[in-house]
Design a protein around this motif. Structure first.
Motif, PDB file in Angstrom:
ATOM      1  N   LEU A 156       0.830  -1.204   0.000  1.00  0.00           N
ATOM      2  CA  LEU A 156       0.000   0.000   0.000  1.00  0.00           C
ATOM      3  C   LEU A 156       0.859   1.246   0.000  1.00  0.00           C
ATOM      4  N   LEU A 157       1.913   1.245   0.816  1.00  0.00           N
ATOM      5  CA  LEU A 157       2.837   2.383   0.874  1.00  0.00           C
ATOM      6  C   LEU A 157       3.432   2.658  -0.504  1.00  0.00           C
ATOM      7  N   GLY A 158       3.929   1.629  -1.153  1.00  0.00           N
ATOM      8  CA  GLY A 158       4.510   1.806  -2.482  1.00  0.00           C
ATOM      9  C   GLY A 158       3.496   2.264  -3.502  1.00  0.00           C
ATOM     10  N   ARG A 159       2.287   1.711  -3.439  1.00  0.00           N
ATOM     11  CA  ARG A 159       1.241   2.084  -4.392  1.00  0.00           C
ATOM     12  C   ARG A 159       0.839   3.548  -4.221  1.00  0.00           C
ATOM     13  N   CYS A 160       0.752   3.995  -2.987  1.00  0.00           N
ATOM     14  CA  CYS A 160       0.365   5.384  -2.733  1.00  0.00           C
ATOM     15  C   CYS A 160       1.423   6.361  -3.242  1.00  0.00           C
ATOM     16  N   VAL A 161       2.682   6.051  -2.992  1.00  0.00           N
ATOM     17  CA  VAL A 161       3.755   6.940  -3.430  1.00  0.00           C
ATOM     18  C   VAL A 161       3.817   6.991  -4.955  1.00  0.00           C
ATOM     19  N   GLY A 163       1.519   6.165  -7.124  1.00  0.00           N
ATOM     20  CA  GLY A 163       0.285   6.704  -7.678  1.00  0.00           C
ATOM     21  C   GLY A 163       0.220   8.218  -7.579  1.00  0.00           C
ATOM     22  N   ALA A 164       0.615   8.756  -6.425  1.00  0.00           N
ATOM     23  CA  ALA A 164       0.607  10.207  -6.248  1.00  0.00           C
ATOM     24  C   ALA A 164       1.623  10.878  -7.155  1.00  0.00           C
ATOM     25  N   PHE A 165       2.807  10.287  -7.284  1.00  0.00           N
ATOM     26  CA  PHE A 165       3.844  10.872  -8.124  1.00  0.00           C
ATOM     27  C   PHE A 165       3.431  10.823  -9.600  1.00  0.00           C
ATOM     28  N   ALA A 166       2.819   9.722 -10.023  1.00  0.00           N
ATOM     29  CA  ALA A 166       2.430   9.579 -11.426  1.00  0.00           C
ATOM     30  C   ALA A 166       1.453  10.663 -11.839  1.00  0.00           C
ATOM     31  N   ARG A 167       0.524  10.999 -10.941  1.00  0.00           N
ATOM     32  CA  ARG A 167      -0.491  11.983 -11.258  1.00  0.00           C
ATOM     33  C   ARG A 167      -0.018  13.404 -10.980  1.00  0.00           C
ATOM     34  N   GLY A 168       1.158  13.522 -10.351  1.00  0.00           N
ATOM     35  CA  GLY A 168       1.680  14.842 -10.005  1.00  0.00           C
ATOM     36  C   GLY A 168       2.715  15.378 -10.962  1.00  0.00           C
ATOM     37  N   GLY A 169       2.933  14.680 -12.071  1.00  0.00           N
ATOM     38  CA  GLY A 169       3.834  15.189 -13.099  1.00  0.00           C
ATOM     39  C   GLY A 169       5.292  14.829 -12.930  1.00  0.00           C
ATOM     40  N   VAL A 170       5.613  13.919 -12.002  1.00  0.00           N
ATOM     41  CA  VAL A 170       6.994  13.497 -11.802  1.00  0.00           C
ATOM     42  C   VAL A 170       7.428  12.590 -12.956  1.00  0.00           C
ATOM     43  N   GLN A 171       8.718  12.687 -13.327  1.00  0.00           N
ATOM     44  CA  GLN A 171       9.278  11.799 -14.351  1.00  0.00           C
ATOM     45  C   GLN A 171       9.396  10.394 -13.749  1.00  0.00           C
ATOM     46  N   MET A 172       8.454   9.505 -14.096  1.00  0.00           N
ATOM     47  CA  MET A 172       8.323   8.233 -13.396  1.00  0.00           C
ATOM     48  C   MET A 172       9.483   7.268 -13.647  1.00  0.00           C
ATOM     49  N   ALA A 173      10.077   7.311 -14.823  1.00  0.00           N
ATOM     50  CA  ALA A 173      11.178   6.403 -15.159  1.00  0.00           C
ATOM     51  C   ALA A 173      12.484   7.174 -15.323  1.00  0.00           C
ATOM     52  N   MET A 174      12.691   8.193 -14.474  1.00  0.00           N
ATOM     53  CA  MET A 174      13.859   9.047 -14.625  1.00  0.00           C
ATOM     54  C   MET A 174      15.157   8.260 -14.506  1.00  0.00           C
ATOM     55  N   ALA A 210      10.209   5.112   9.981  1.00  0.00           N
ATOM     56  CA  ALA A 210      10.397   6.528  10.316  1.00  0.00           C
ATOM     57  C   ALA A 210      10.758   7.343   9.085  1.00  0.00           C
ATOM     58  N   ALA A 211      11.520   6.758   8.168  1.00  0.00           N
ATOM     59  CA  ALA A 211      11.999   7.489   6.988  1.00  0.00           C
ATOM     60  C   ALA A 211      11.036   7.428   5.810  1.00  0.00           C
ATOM     61  N   PHE A 212      10.319   6.309   5.667  1.00  0.00           N
ATOM     62  CA  PHE A 212       9.525   6.093   4.455  1.00  0.00           C
ATOM     63  C   PHE A 212       8.054   5.788   4.727  1.00  0.00           C
ATOM     64  N   GLY A 213       7.629   5.742   5.969  1.00  0.00           N
ATOM     65  CA  GLY A 213       6.273   5.336   6.287  1.00  0.00           C
ATOM     66  C   GLY A 213       5.274   6.466   6.286  1.00  0.00           C
ATOM     67  N   ALA A 214       4.659   6.694   7.452  1.00  0.00           N
ATOM     68  CA  ALA A 214       3.605   7.704   7.548  1.00  0.00           C
ATOM     69  C   ALA A 214       4.098   9.092   7.157  1.00  0.00           C
ATOM     70  N   GLY A 215       5.392   9.364   7.364  1.00  0.00           N
ATOM     71  CA  GLY A 215       5.937  10.685   7.026  1.00  0.00           C
ATOM     72  C   GLY A 215       5.784  11.010   5.553  1.00  0.00           C
ATOM     73  N   ILE A 216       6.176  10.086   4.681  1.00  0.00           N
ATOM     74  CA  ILE A 216       6.066  10.369   3.243  1.00  0.00           C
ATOM     75  C   ILE A 216       4.607  10.379   2.815  1.00  0.00           C
ATOM     76  N   LEU A 217       3.773   9.553   3.469  1.00  0.00           N
ATOM     77  CA  LEU A 217       2.346   9.571   3.143  1.00  0.00           C
ATOM     78  C   LEU A 217       1.722  10.918   3.509  1.00  0.00           C
ATOM     79  N   ARG A 218       2.121  11.476   4.652  1.00  0.00           N
ATOM     80  CA  ARG A 218       1.620  12.806   5.030  1.00  0.00           C
ATOM     81  C   ARG A 218       2.072  13.863   4.017  1.00  0.00           C
ATOM     82  N   SER A 219       3.318  13.725   3.558  1.00  0.00           N
ATOM     83  CA  SER A 219       3.853  14.716   2.626  1.00  0.00           C
ATOM     84  C   SER A 219       3.084  14.751   1.315  1.00  0.00           C
ATOM     85  N   LEU A 221      -0.046  13.387   0.968  1.00  0.00           N
ATOM     86  CA  LEU A 221      -1.462  13.090   1.219  1.00  0.00           C
ATOM     87  C   LEU A 221      -2.414  13.892   0.337  1.00  0.00           C
ATOM     88  N   PRO A 222      -2.198  15.210   0.150  1.00  0.00           N
ATOM     89  CA  PRO A 222      -3.140  15.941  -0.718  1.00  0.00           C
ATOM     90  C   PRO A 222      -3.272  15.314  -2.096  1.00  0.00           C
TER      91      PRO A 222
END
Length: 269
Positions: A156-161, A163-174, A210-219, A221-222
């Motif tokens: 779920l963590l990986g899917r959320c990150v 998914g959010a990046f893909a729709r946010g205009g990030v270069q997915m296969a940089m 601590a480095a990749f869990g709820a913190g990155i999800l909060r970042s 989240l919008p």
């Protein structure tokens, strides 16, 4: 992902996991004592601090970031650590000028946020001497994370990150695109490598959470909510880290994060 004191601390925690992978890349690329190095998109300063160690007291590092607040935080960290061979500058690499050329330009997880990564690299290379180095490390954000036995919360963590990046205009296969970008920027065809963070056991998993869990999800989240990647009730951020730790450790899973790709080459023109 925004900038805040909490986000800066999360980035520093994350950097602890990336450090050995980035060190390996820079050493293979030839970053060594006495060099003058430009760090593009230096953020909280962790890549600059690693390079400062590699170049030693006879070398120097200049970190550049467009966000003046994070530049202030990086400068404060350098001062607190007593680092004399590192300094940070706010500004856009396309507009900044420096007093002399650099022996190398480096960056980690910076080109993936550029609308035109080849142009960004080309601007940075204006400040690198002939035969100087470029060494960059980027993610393939679209690559799936991995866990065995499967951990639903890790997936779920990986899917959320992703998914959010893909729709946010990030270069997915940089990461994979680094070859194309280096050549388009006027560099020789780069040498490349790939690495991924992988681990298990309670101590390691607690650090990872601590480095990749709820913190990155909060970042992100919008974006997660706006694009319908997941709901707040699915994430339950207030308890995510402890549930993640209990699940991964309880079933003795080994977990792997999104892979990093590194590339390095010399400027021949």
């Amino acid at each position: 992902m925004g900038r805040s004191e909490r986000e800066t601390q999360r980035l520093a925690d994350r950097a602890g996991f990336f450090e050995p992978l980035t060190r390996h890349l820079f050493q293979d690329a030839g970053i060594c004592a006495g060099m003058r190095v430009l760090d593009v998109g230096s953020g909280a300063g962790d890549v600059s601090f690693l390079v400062a160690e590699l170049v030693g007291k006879s070398g120097s590092v200049v970190g550049v970031d467009a966000n003046s607040e994070v530049v202030g935080a990086a400068t404060a960290r350098a001062d607190a650590a007593g680092l004399k061979n590192v300094r940070f500058m706010p500004g856009d690499i396309r507009a900044l000028e420096f007093d002399g050329d650099f022996d190398a330009v480096v960056g980690r997880l910076v080109l993936m946020y550029s609308a035109d990564p080849a142009a960004t690299l080309r601007f940075a290379l204006r400040h690198v001497r002939r035969d100087g180095l470029a060494a960059f490390q980027e993610m393939n954000v679209g690559a799936p994370v991995w866990s065995a036995p499967p951990s639903p919360l890790h997936q779920l963590l990986g899917r959320c990150v992703s998914g959010a990046f893909a729709r946010g205009g990030v270069q997915m296969a940089m990461g994979t695109r680094l070859h194309e970008v280096f050549v388009a920027a006027g560099l020789e065809a780069p040498q490349m490598c790939t690495d991924a963070i992988i681990g298990a056991g309670e101590e390691w998993v607690r650090r990872f959470a601590a480095a990749f869990g709820a913190g990155i999800l909060r970042s992100v989240l919008p974006a997660i909510l706006e694009y319908g990647v997941a709901t707040e009730s699915e994430l339950e951020l207030d308890t995510f880290d402890e549930r993640y730790i209990d699940e991964v450790v309880g079933q003795e899973s080994v977990v792997q994060w999104i892979p990093l790709v590194g590339a390095w080459a010399r400027r021949r023109t």
